[in-house]
Design a protein around this motif. Structure first.
Motif, mmCIF file in Angstrom:
data_model
loop_
_atom_site.group_PDB
_atom_site.id
_atom_site.type_symbol
_atom_site.label_atom_id
_atom_site.label_comp_id
_atom_site.label_asym_id
_atom_site.label_seq_id
_atom_site.Cartn_x
_atom_site.Cartn_y
_atom_site.Cartn_z
ATOM 1 N N LEU A 29 29.842 86.633 17.600
ATOM 2 C CA LEU A 29 30.898 87.394 16.943
ATOM 3 C C LEU A 29 30.534 87.782 15.514
ATOM 4 O O LEU A 29 31.244 88.576 14.890
ATOM 5 N N GLY A 30 29.456 87.207 14.993
ATOM 6 C CA GLY A 30 29.101 87.444 13.592
ATOM 7 C C GLY A 30 30.053 86.761 12.634
ATOM 8 O O GLY A 30 30.176 87.179 11.473
ATOM 9 N N PHE A 31 30.706 85.712 13.089
ATOM 10 C CA PHE A 31 31.737 85.022 12.301
ATOM 11 C C PHE A 31 31.055 83.994 11.400
ATOM 12 O O PHE A 31 31.153 82.785 11.590
ATOM 13 N N ARG A 32 30.399 84.488 10.368
ATOM 14 C CA ARG A 32 29.545 83.657 9.529
ATOM 15 C C ARG A 32 30.308 82.530 8.829
ATOM 16 O O ARG A 32 29.820 81.408 8.725
ATOM 17 N N ALA A 33 31.507 82.804 8.358
ATOM 18 C CA ALA A 33 32.223 81.826 7.542
ATOM 19 C C ALA A 33 32.611 80.578 8.317
ATOM 20 O O ALA A 33 32.860 79.534 7.704
ATOM 21 N N ALA A 34 32.689 80.652 9.645
ATOM 22 C CA ALA A 34 33.147 79.517 10.447
ATOM 23 C C ALA A 34 32.012 78.766 11.127
ATOM 24 O O ALA A 34 32.258 77.754 11.791
ATOM 25 N N GLU A 35 30.775 79.212 10.973
ATOM 26 C CA GLU A 35 29.672 78.608 11.716
ATOM 27 C C GLU A 35 29.461 77.136 11.370
ATOM 28 O O GLU A 35 29.020 76.350 12.209
ATOM 29 N N GLY A 36 29.798 76.731 10.154
ATOM 30 C CA GLY A 36 29.573 75.348 9.742
ATOM 31 C C GLY A 36 30.433 74.345 10.469
ATOM 32 O O GLY A 36 30.170 73.132 10.413
ATOM 33 N N LEU A 37 31.470 74.800 11.186
ATOM 34 C CA LEU A 37 32.344 73.881 11.903
ATOM 35 C C LEU A 37 31.777 73.458 13.249
ATOM 36 O O LEU A 37 32.227 72.465 13.832
ATOM 37 N N ALA A 38 30.801 74.192 13.787
ATOM 38 C CA ALA A 38 30.332 73.966 15.157
ATOM 39 C C ALA A 38 29.863 72.535 15.424
ATOM 40 O O ALA A 38 30.185 71.977 16.481
ATOM 41 N N PRO A 39 29.108 71.883 14.531
ATOM 42 C CA PRO A 39 28.656 70.519 14.850
ATOM 43 C C PRO A 39 29.782 69.514 15.047
ATOM 44 O O PRO A 39 29.573 68.456 15.653
ATOM 45 N N GLN A 40 30.983 69.821 14.590
ATOM 46 C CA GLN A 40 32.058 68.837 14.663
ATOM 47 C C GLN A 40 32.719 68.760 16.027
ATOM 48 O O GLN A 40 33.551 67.869 16.261
ATOM 49 N N VAL A 41 32.387 69.648 16.949
ATOM 50 C CA VAL A 41 33.029 69.625 18.265
ATOM 51 C C VAL A 41 32.839 68.272 18.937
ATOM 52 O O VAL A 41 33.751 67.744 19.581
ATOM 53 N N SER A 42 31.671 67.669 18.795
ATOM 54 C CA SER A 42 31.392 66.390 19.451
ATOM 55 C C SER A 42 31.299 65.240 18.451
ATOM 56 O O SER A 42 30.721 64.200 18.763
ATOM 57 N N ALA A 43 31.865 65.416 17.270
ATOM 58 C CA ALA A 43 31.795 64.368 16.252
ATOM 59 C C ALA A 43 32.608 63.151 16.667
ATOM 60 O O ALA A 43 33.497 63.216 17.520
ATOM 61 N N VAL A 44 32.289 62.019 16.049
ATOM 62 C CA VAL A 44 33.034 60.791 16.301
ATOM 63 C C VAL A 44 34.389 60.903 15.609
ATOM 64 O O VAL A 44 34.517 61.506 14.543
ATOM 65 N N TRP A 45 35.414 60.303 16.229
ATOM 66 C CA TRP A 45 36.740 60.311 15.621
ATOM 67 C C TRP A 45 36.678 59.887 14.162
ATOM 68 O O TRP A 45 35.888 58.998 13.821
ATOM 69 N N PRO A 46 37.502 60.491 13.272
ATOM 70 C CA PRO A 46 38.554 61.473 13.502
ATOM 71 C C PRO A 46 38.104 62.917 13.282
ATOM 72 O O PRO A 46 38.915 63.823 13.347
ATOM 73 N N TYR A 47 36.806 63.110 13.008
ATOM 74 C CA TYR A 47 36.357 64.441 12.613
ATOM 75 C C TYR A 47 36.434 65.444 13.766
ATOM 76 O O TYR A 47 36.553 66.650 13.528
ATOM 77 N N ASP A 48 36.356 64.967 15.012
ATOM 78 C CA ASP A 48 36.478 65.881 16.142
ATOM 79 C C ASP A 48 37.887 66.460 16.230
ATOM 80 O O ASP A 48 38.076 67.666 16.399
ATOM 81 N N THR A 49 38.899 65.592 16.083
ATOM 82 C CA THR A 49 40.281 66.066 16.120
ATOM 83 C C THR A 49 40.601 66.915 14.891
ATOM 84 O O THR A 49 41.347 67.908 14.992
ATOM 85 N N TYR A 50 40.042 66.565 13.760
ATOM 86 C CA TYR A 50 40.199 67.362 12.539
ATOM 87 C C TYR A 50 39.663 68.773 12.762
ATOM 88 O O TYR A 50 40.286 69.767 12.341
ATOM 89 N N HIS A 51 38.555 68.871 13.459
ATOM 90 C CA HIS A 51 37.977 70.168 13.817
ATOM 91 C C HIS A 51 38.939 70.969 14.693
ATOM 92 O O HIS A 51 39.243 72.140 14.419
ATOM 93 N N ASP A 52 39.453 70.337 15.752
ATOM 94 C CA ASP A 52 40.317 71.046 16.698
ATOM 95 C C ASP A 52 41.582 71.565 16.040
ATOM 96 O O ASP A 52 42.000 72.705 16.265
#
Length: 545
Positions: A29-52
Motif C-alpha cells: 500500500l506504500g503506507f510508510r508511516a505504519a510499517e514499524g508496527l509490523a513486528p508487534q503482531v507476534s510480540a509477547v504480551w502485552p505488546y501484541d494486544t497494544y498493537h491490535d
C-alpha cells in the motif's frame, strides 16, 4: 530431539508469518508511516494486544464496526496466543490441553484488552496533538505491566506474587527487539519490509519460548506469593497520566519563567523588528509590561481599547486556532501601526501553531519573520468526531478519551479535554498541519527550534522544508537555554540559523514502532483530503497540492 526441533521450527514459523504478512500489506500500500508496527503482531504480551488495539481504535467508523472489530481482534489474538504458548511450552513440563489454553486465553485477552485499551487510546491522542509526553504516558504502563502479563497465558495464579527477575529481563528485551525491529522495517527498502518483519517475528518466537519457560520454571521462589501484585500494578499504571507531565515540569529547562525571558530583556540594537511573543497551551499572562516597548505578549483574550494585551488565564488558551488567528491579526496590525517597524513572531507550542496558521490564511505584509519553538510536528494524524456524532472514524476512541481525560481532570482540575477547540482545530485542519506546517512562506524568514523529544512525536521521514535548530531538551524547554537565546537574537537580527542534529532521524526511527497508525487523509470525509499529498505514504512534507 526431532520432535522438539519440529515444534521449535513451527513456533518460529508461526511467530514470523503474521509480521511478514502485515509488512507486505503495508509495503504494497506504500503506507510508510505504519510499517514499524509490523513486528508487534507476534510480540509477547502485552505488546501484541497494544498493537491490535491501536489499529482498531484508529480504523473504525461506527459503533458496529468497532464492536465487530473488537470481537475479531480478541478471538484472533486468543487463538494465535494459544498456538504460540502451546508450541513454546517446555517439553518436560506437563501441558494443559489446547482447549484449556484456548478458553483461558480467550478470557484473558478480553480482560487485558480492557486493561490496555486506555493506553492504546492515549497513543492515538498523542498522534492527534503530537506531544511526546502523551506518547510516554501511553507506553510507560506497558513497561510496568509486561512482566506480570507475560505470566497470564500459562499460570492460573499469575496475578499473585512478584514476577521473577528473568521475566523482567525478557520483557525489557522484548521492548528493545520491537523498537529495533520497527526501526529496521521502516529503514530498509520496500522489498525488504516483509523479510525484515519476518526476522523480527522469528526473534519474537524465541522470546515466547524463553518467556513461557521463565514463567513456568522460576529459578527462585516467587516473592510476595500471596499478594495480588498484578491488580496493584494495574492500578499504579492508571496513575501514570497524572504523573508524567508533573515530572517533566521538574526537568531543567521547563520552568514557566524560561518562556517569558524574551519579554523581560530589551531587544539588542541590531534587531530592527517589533516582536510579538505567542506563548503555549496552558500558559497565563497577568498583564505585566515588557522590558522593551517594541516587544509585546500575544493575548488569547485580545487587546484592551488602548491596545495593550489583556491578561489571560490558562483556560483562555483552549480556544480554536482560527479564533486565535483573528486575535493575532488585530494585534499585528496594532503593533505595526504603533511602532512602524516590521513585525517578527515568536511562537511556542500552541503559539507556534497559531503564528504559522496566521501566515497561511491572514498574513500581514509587515510580518516577515517567524521563530517557532516546539511546534507540533505532523499533528492531526488521527481523528474522532465531535460528541454529538453517532458515527465517524474513531467514534469509540473519542468516547474512551473523554472518559479517560474526565477521570484525570477530577484530580488535575485543568478543564482540558479531547474536545477543547484547540485540539479539534488540529484534527479538523489535519491536511495543513501534516503537510504544510513546516514549509516556507514566500517573503518570510522562518526557523523552527526543536527539542529532541520532537523526534518521537511523528513518524520517520522528511518533516521540514525550513531551517531547524535542534537541541537536547523536552517540549517547551528550549527558551531557557543561553545558546538558544543567543541564536534567537541572531535570527531576529537577520542572520541564518540552522543546527540539525545527526541523531534526530535515528530517534524518529526508534519511535516508529510505538506510535498509533495514522489515518490517511483520503479516507476521512471530514478532511476532504482525496488527492492531497499525504506524508503517511510519501514520508515527505511540503508537497504541491
Amino acid at each position: 530431539m526431532g520432535r522438539l526441533d519440529t515444534r521449535f521450527v513451527a513456533l518460529l514459523v508461526l511467530a514470523a508469518l503474521p509480521p511478514a504478512v502485515e509488512g507486505a500489506i503495508l509495503a504494497g500500500l506504500g503506507f510508510r508511516a505504519a510499517e514499524g508496527l509490523a513486528p508487534q503482531v507476534s510480540a509477547v504480551w502485552p505488546y501484541d494486544t497494544y498493537h491490535d488495539l491501536r489499529w482498531l481504535l484508529v480504523y473504525h467508523d461506527s459503533w458496529l464496526a468497532f464492536g465487530v472489530g473488537l470481537v475479531v481482534v480478541v478471538v484472533f489474538r486468543a487463538l494465535f496466543t494459544t498456538g504460540l504458548v502451546a508450541l513454546a511450552w517446555p517439553r518436560h513440563v506437563p501441558r494443559p490441553s489446547v482447549r484449556w489454553l484456548a478458553r483461558r486465553n480467550l478470557v484473558l485477552t478480553a480482560v487485558l484488552s480492557v486493561v490496555i485499551s486506555p493506553w492504546a487510546a492515549l497513543s492515538m491522542a498523542a498522534s492527534v496533538v503530537a506531544l511526546s509526553w502523551l506518547l510516554f504516558a501511553s507506553l510507560l504502563p506497558m513497561f510496568l505491566l509486561a512482566p506480570f502479563l507475560q505470566r497470564a497465558a500459562v499460570l492460573g495464579d499469575w496475578w499473585r506474587g512478584l514476577p521473577s527477575i528473568e521475566l523482567v529481563g525478557w520483557s525489557l528485551l522484548n521492548f528493545v527487539v520491537l523498537t529495533i525491529g520497527g526501526a529496521l522495517v521502516w529503514t530498509v527498502s520496500v522489498w525488504w519490509t516483509a523479510p525484515v518483519a519476518a526476522l523480527a517475528g522469528l526473534v519474537n518466537g524465541l522470546l515466547w519460548q524463553r518467556t513461557v519457560a521463565a514463567a513456568l520454571l522460576p529459578r527462585r521462589p516467587v516473592r510476595w506469593a500471596r499478594v495480588p501484585v498484578a491488580p496493584l500494578a494495574v492500578l499504579l499504571a492508571f496513575a501514570v497520566p497524572l504523573l508524567v507531565q508533573p515530572l517533566l515540569d521538574l526537568l531543567p529547562g521547563t520552568s514557566p519563567r524560561g518562556r517569558t525571558l524574551v519579554l523581560e530583556r530589551p531587544l539588542p540594537a541590531e534587531v530592527r523588528h517589533s516582536v510579538i511573543y505567542l506563548d503555549g497551551h496552558g500558559s497565563a499572562y497577568g498583564g505585566e509590561p515588557t522590558a522593551d516597548p517594541n516587544v509585546q505578549q500575544f493575548s488569547y483574550r485580545g487587546l484592551a481599547p488602548d491596545g495593550r494585551p489583556l491578561p489571560y488565564s490558562a483556560r483562555d488558551t483552549y480556544r480554536s486556532i482560527g479564533s486565535s488567528v483573528s486575535l493575532l491579526e488585530t494585534q499585528v496590525d496594532a503593533v505595526h501601526r504603533r511602532t512602524g517597524r516590521p513585525v517578527a513572531l515568536i511562537g511556542q507550542s500552541e503559539g507556534a501553531m497559531v503564528a504559522r496558521t496566521y501566515l497561511a490564511v491572514r498574513p500581514h505584509p509587515s510580518v516577515d519573520t517567524l521563530a517557532m519553538f516546539s511546534p507540533l510536528i505532523n499533528a492531526g494524524r488521527s481523528y474522532y468526531p465531535p460528541p454529538g456524532a453517532s458515527s465517524g472514524w474513531g467514534v469509540a476512541a473519542g468516547w474512551e478519551l473523554r472518559v479517560l481525560f474526565g477521570l484525570v481532570d477530577v484530580f488535575a482540575g485543568s478543564g482540558s479535554g479531547p474536545d477543547e477547540p484547540f485540539i479539534r482545530s488540529l484534527m479538523d485542519n489535519s491536511p495543513f498541519y501534516r503537510n504544510d506546517l513546516m514549509c516556507p512562506v514566500p517573503g518570510v524568514r522562518i526557523v523552527a527550534f526543536m527539542p529532541t523529544t520532537t523526534a518521537t512525536e511523528a513518524p520517520p521521514g522528511e518533516y521540514s522544508g525550513i531551517p531547524v535548530f535542534q537541541m537536547p531538551a523536552v517540549h517547551g524547554g528550549l527558551l531557557t537555554e543561553p545558546l538558544v537565546q543567543a541564536r534567537l537574537v541572531n535570527f531576529l537580527a537577520g542572520e541564518p540559523v540552522s543546527r540539525p542534529l545527526r541523531g534526530y532521524a535515528l530517534l524518529q526511527e526508534t519511535a516508529a514502532a510505538w506510535q498509533a497508525p495514522p489515518l490517511p487523509l483520503s479516507v476521512n470525509p471530514a478532511w476532504r483530503g482525496d488527492g492531497l499529498p499525504d506524508p503517511a505514504f510519501t514520508a515527505r512534507v511540503c508537497q504541491p497540492r
